[in-house]
Enzyme design. Sequence first.
Site, mmCIF file in Angstrom:
data_model
loop_
_atom_site.group_PDB
_atom_site.id
_atom_site.type_symbol
_atom_site.label_atom_id
_atom_site.label_comp_id
_atom_site.label_asym_id
_atom_site.label_seq_id
_atom_site.Cartn_x
_atom_site.Cartn_y
_atom_site.Cartn_z
ATOM 1 C CD GLU A 267 -5.068 7.609 4.875
ATOM 2 O OE1 GLU A 267 -4.019 7.403 5.521
ATOM 3 O OE2 GLU A 267 -5.080 7.876 3.651
ATOM 4 C CG HIS B 159 -4.302 4.096 -0.347
ATOM 5 N ND1 HIS B 159 -5.487 4.668 0.056
ATOM 6 C CD2 HIS B 159 -3.330 4.678 0.417
ATOM 7 C CE1 HIS B 159 -5.252 5.561 1.005
ATOM 8 N NE2 HIS B 159 -3.951 5.586 1.249
ATOM 9 C CG HIS C 276 -0.710 3.506 4.334
ATOM 10 N ND1 HIS C 276 -1.372 3.849 5.489
ATOM 11 C CD2 HIS C 276 -1.019 4.475 3.424
ATOM 12 C CE1 HIS C 276 -2.054 4.962 5.298
ATOM 13 N NE2 HIS C 276 -1.857 5.364 4.042
ATOM 14 C CD GLU C 277 0.778 4.699 -0.103
ATOM 15 O OE1 GLU C 277 -0.152 4.882 -0.931
ATOM 16 O OE2 GLU C 277 0.977 5.464 0.864
#
Length: 496
Positions: free
Chosen positions: A291, A265, A261-262
């Site tokens: 997001e 980003h 997830h990160e």
Amino acid sequence: MSMQQKEIFLKHLNEMNHYKQALELMTWDRHTSIPNDGLQDRLEIVGFFTEKLHQLQTSDKMVNCFEQFLSSGDSILQQAAQVCKTTYEQKTNIPKEEYKAYAMLCSESEAVWHQAKQEDNFKLFEPFLEKIVSYKQRFADYVGYESHIYDALLQEHEPGLEVKEIDEVFADLRPMLIDLLQRIKNSEAVVDANLLRVPFAIEKQKSMSLALLERIGYKLNKGRMDTSAHPYTFGINPNDVRISTYYDENDFTRSVFSAMHEGGHGLYEQNFGTDIQHTLLAEASSMGIHESQSLLWESFISKNKLFWESNRDVLKAYAPQEIQKLDLETFYRSLHQVSPSPIRLEADEVSYPLHIMIRYELEKDLISGKIKVSSLPEAWREKSAAYLGVTPSNDTEGVLQDIHWSSGDFGYFPSYALGYIYAAQLYESIDGALNMEQIYRDQNLHLVKEWLKEHIYQYGKRKTPLQLLKDTTGKGLQTDAYKTFLQDKYKGIYHL
């Protein structure tokens, strides 16, 4: 415009950028490594740098710069000037002393919220939240809006979107999610996440996450992965993008998928166009688009069965035998157990958007004056029961569970759900362009990163969310791709 005027503007932009980078670096340090006794001094330094940045953003020099370049023939400088103008108006429309009092209130409010959550005492937090809501209502009036007061707050996070559009897509999505949850609940299929909850050494979890981050294209020579209480991405500049994750020795999925997830980003932050760096345009188009990039890599790619088929070597290199011996189908299905929880951070991917809708609807009603702060706990319980089929047993796992309102973050929650919708539309376009099944089988995920770099990453703030969607998918904001993704995926997993 003269060369001298351009140099003055670029120098001013660069100076602001230096302050922003310093603030982001201090944020990373605060989340990952600062000693407890150093926090108060650090907050004072953050306050000093924030004030200096504010002075640059609202100075007469800034006004002179952006007024000269709003009609510039240089499209990048013209767009940078527009960002500066918007920031200036946001900062100066609100009286300085009033904003300072609000900032001090939020600092105190966060501490009270922590105590209230720990003690399950909403009444302790209630008067602080009432004051914050009152401030946000006044700020919205200062900034101005056309249709709905909440639009003024929404623009800070999702420029170009209004309440009427979000209401429409959420109203379209909500019945499908509630129905899907009910059908999963009624299914006799056995999907057991506990099969994956076995002892897994933290150092091996870290090595596994780093190996997978390398596969998706996150550059460790331009970043690093640390440990923090809450996973986070710190985009200092495109050559220094740091991420953090957390670990549970008995549940590797928490660390690995938060790293994915990160990492999503981080890929966005590492790949802004070189032509917009140091111009204030080297930022995400919106919080929802940011997001979408994390969710694209976490939910749509790294939770795809073919991803694990093509990365089985990574699993074998680091996972314990109990996980390695699972066949691919069992492993994949175990990643997707659906069990609605009253707590957002524990939510599965089917119920998560419903958590966001609860918060969006309540904060919208607070700002518009439709409900009072004192009514929040009961309103929260009612919506949780109606949407999720679960009722919080207390306010700690209900209305007090999120920090956002205590720090004044109204208008932010919709971005979490919009991220899923954007990601689904983008994934559909990527599949059409690249054939994702073949991408997985050939281990060519770098081609996905290159596609995103060409169509999303390089533009930063140069395009609004809706412009990015239109240019990459040929469509506006639509829920069709997201609904199809969820229905097809869980139909197979739960034999619906």
